[in-house]
Design a protein around this motif. Structure first.
Motif, PDB file in Angstrom:
ATOM      1  N   ILE A  44     -33.598 -14.242 -23.306  1.00 14.83           N
ATOM      2  CA  ILE A  44     -34.500 -15.253 -22.737  1.00 14.83           C
ATOM      3  C   ILE A  44     -35.863 -15.209 -23.427  1.00 14.83           C
ATOM      4  N   ASP A  45     -36.333 -14.007 -23.741  1.00 13.69           N
ATOM      5  CA  ASP A  45     -37.641 -13.877 -24.394  1.00 13.69           C
ATOM      6  C   ASP A  45     -37.696 -14.600 -25.729  1.00 13.69           C
ATOM      7  N   GLU A  46     -36.576 -14.708 -26.385  1.00 12.65           N
ATOM      8  CA  GLU A  46     -36.537 -15.421 -27.662  1.00 12.65           C
ATOM      9  C   GLU A  46     -36.518 -16.937 -27.464  1.00 12.65           C
ATOM     10  N   LEU A  47     -36.058 -17.400 -26.327  1.00 12.74           N
ATOM     11  CA  LEU A  47     -35.966 -18.839 -26.071  1.00 12.74           C
ATOM     12  C   LEU A  47     -37.281 -19.443 -25.592  1.00 12.74           C
TER      13      LEU A  47
ATOM     14  N   ASP B  75     -46.501 -18.846 -26.368  1.00 19.99           N
ATOM     15  CA  ASP B  75     -47.679 -19.506 -25.800  1.00 19.99           C
ATOM     16  C   ASP B  75     -47.333 -20.416 -24.610  1.00 19.99           C
ATOM     17  N   HIS B  76     -46.164 -20.230 -24.032  1.00 24.92           N
ATOM     18  CA  HIS B  76     -45.726 -21.047 -22.894  1.00 24.92           C
ATOM     19  C   HIS B  76     -46.611 -20.780 -21.673  1.00 24.92           C
ATOM     20  N   LEU B  77     -46.849 -21.804 -20.866  1.00 28.32           N
ATOM     21  CA  LEU B  77     -47.716 -21.705 -19.693  1.00 28.32           C
ATOM     22  C   LEU B  77     -47.268 -20.605 -18.727  1.00 28.32           C
ATOM     23  N   LEU B  78     -45.976 -20.484 -18.488  1.00 25.91           N
ATOM     24  CA  LEU B  78     -45.498 -19.486 -17.543  1.00 25.91           C
ATOM     25  C   LEU B  78     -45.732 -18.060 -18.040  1.00 25.91           C
ATOM     26  N   ARG B  79     -45.721 -17.849 -19.325  1.00 30.83           N
ATOM     27  CA  ARG B  79     -46.054 -16.524 -19.860  1.00 30.83           C
ATOM     28  C   ARG B  79     -47.515 -16.199 -19.583  1.00 30.83           C
ATOM     29  N   LYS B  80     -48.378 -17.183 -19.714  1.00 27.11           N
ATOM     30  CA  LYS B  80     -49.810 -16.980 -19.440  1.00 27.11           C
ATOM     31  C   LYS B  80     -50.041 -16.709 -17.962  1.00 27.11           C
ATOM     32  N   VAL B  81     -49.367 -17.455 -17.103  1.00 27.73           N
ATOM     33  CA  VAL B  81     -49.492 -17.249 -15.668  1.00 27.73           C
ATOM     34  C   VAL B  81     -49.028 -15.841 -15.294  1.00 27.73           C
TER      35      VAL B  81
END
Length: 56
Positions: free
Chosen positions: A6-9, A13-19
């Motif tokens: 999943i981490d590769e998909l 810089d995705h919003l949910l990673r920042k949250v």
């Protein structure tokens, strides 16, 4: 058969990673623990999922 991580998909810089990096949702488990039954019925979804969905 293919192994996909999943981490590769999800882009870095995705919003949910920042949250997830900046907001600690662990307090939610203490607030809702009395509302979930641990031994009856099917397992519930993680309650933090709802709050993350509302935030996005």
């Amino acid at each position: 058969m293919e192994f996909v991580c999943i981490d590769e998909l999800v882009p870095s810089d995705h919003l949910l990673r920042k949250v997830d990096k900046h907001i600690d949702f662990s307090f939610i488990h203490d607030l809702v623990k009395d509302l979930y039954c641990a031994d009856n019925g099917r397992p519930a979804l993680d309650p933090t999922l709802l709050f993350k969905m509302l935030l996005v």
